[in-house]
Write a protein that holds these residues in place. Sequence first.
Motif, mmCIF file in Angstrom:
data_model
loop_
_atom_site.group_PDB
_atom_site.id
_atom_site.type_symbol
_atom_site.label_atom_id
_atom_site.label_comp_id
_atom_site.label_asym_id
_atom_site.label_seq_id
_atom_site.Cartn_x
_atom_site.Cartn_y
_atom_site.Cartn_z
ATOM 1 N N ASP A 41 0.831 -1.210 0.000
ATOM 2 C CA ASP A 41 0.000 0.000 0.000
ATOM 3 C C ASP A 41 0.863 1.256 0.000
ATOM 4 O OD1 ASP A 41 -2.250 -1.613 0.079
ATOM 5 O OD2 ASP A 41 -2.571 -1.355 2.239
ATOM 6 N N PHE A 44 2.458 1.788 -3.443
ATOM 7 C CA PHE A 44 1.502 2.399 -4.371
ATOM 8 C C PHE A 44 1.280 3.873 -4.037
ATOM 9 C CE2 PHE A 44 -0.615 -1.933 -5.288
ATOM 10 C CZ PHE A 44 0.235 -2.154 -6.346
ATOM 11 N N GLY A 48 2.362 5.669 -7.113
ATOM 12 C CA GLY A 48 1.138 5.905 -7.880
ATOM 13 C C GLY A 48 0.752 7.369 -7.776
ATOM 14 N N HIS A 66 3.213 5.844 -12.312
ATOM 15 C CA HIS A 66 1.923 5.181 -12.093
ATOM 16 C C HIS A 66 1.520 4.296 -13.265
ATOM 17 C CE1 HIS A 66 -0.055 8.072 -14.796
ATOM 18 N NE2 HIS A 66 -1.113 7.273 -14.743
ATOM 19 N N LEU A 69 2.691 0.466 -12.911
ATOM 20 C CA LEU A 69 2.348 -0.283 -11.712
ATOM 21 C C LEU A 69 0.975 -0.918 -11.902
ATOM 22 C CD1 LEU A 69 3.336 2.354 -9.004
ATOM 23 C CD2 LEU A 69 4.759 0.557 -9.990
ATOM 24 N N ALA A 71 -2.150 -3.350 -9.757
ATOM 25 C CA ALA A 71 -2.628 -3.750 -8.439
ATOM 26 C C ALA A 71 -2.791 -5.255 -8.272
ATOM 27 C CB ALA A 71 -3.955 -3.045 -8.142
ATOM 28 N N VAL A 126 -2.979 3.598 -10.053
ATOM 29 C CA VAL A 126 -1.906 2.844 -10.689
ATOM 30 C C VAL A 126 -2.461 2.127 -11.913
ATOM 31 C CG1 VAL A 126 -0.611 2.522 -8.547
ATOM 32 C CG2 VAL A 126 -2.255 0.781 -9.254
#
Length: 194
Positions: A41, A44, A48, A66, A69, A71, A126
Amino acid sequence: MFPIRDHNPSGRRPYVTYLLIAVNIAVFFGYWSSLQGAALDQFFYDWGIVPRRLMAGQGGATLITHMFLHAGWMHLLGNMLFLWIFGDNVEDEFGHIGFLLFYLACGLAAAALQMAGDLRSNVPMVGASGGIAGVLGCYLLFFPRARVDVLFIFVIFFRVFSIQAWIVLGVWFGLQLMNGLGEVTDGVAYLAHV
């Protein structure tokens, strides 16, 4: 309904498309296996786009980072599938450098549109979806009648259909628009796709 290939050969090797796919996959493997839970987290959040941070003049590098990347596995695989199928023809039209600049500009425009919905958000954005959505829109404009094979799955029924690109991408766009304007709260940046 999943596109699996198109029947629209390109005239040259799509080196930038290959490079973008390779970089996205390499970056994903670089953090996915080593970061979990709160550490992921935070990663990101750091890399992100976080609208509140960006509006405060912080995190300028995230405008680019971003886009590389993802998730999760499905996020990565879905994005790379669409880039693989549709990127080569758009790269063929723009040329290698033009395609890269177009892709990055679409990623930035998508992030700006998503941010416009809530400039005070602390939720990181992201994914390559914005750049890829721009590629899909361009493909739709250049090759609306190109045939695209889609895998249609309905419970236990599997079938591949070959349909025109404007139908495949039109349905995809419609779903993104409907979800973006609706009250869907699944964490997907639908406005960025639009």
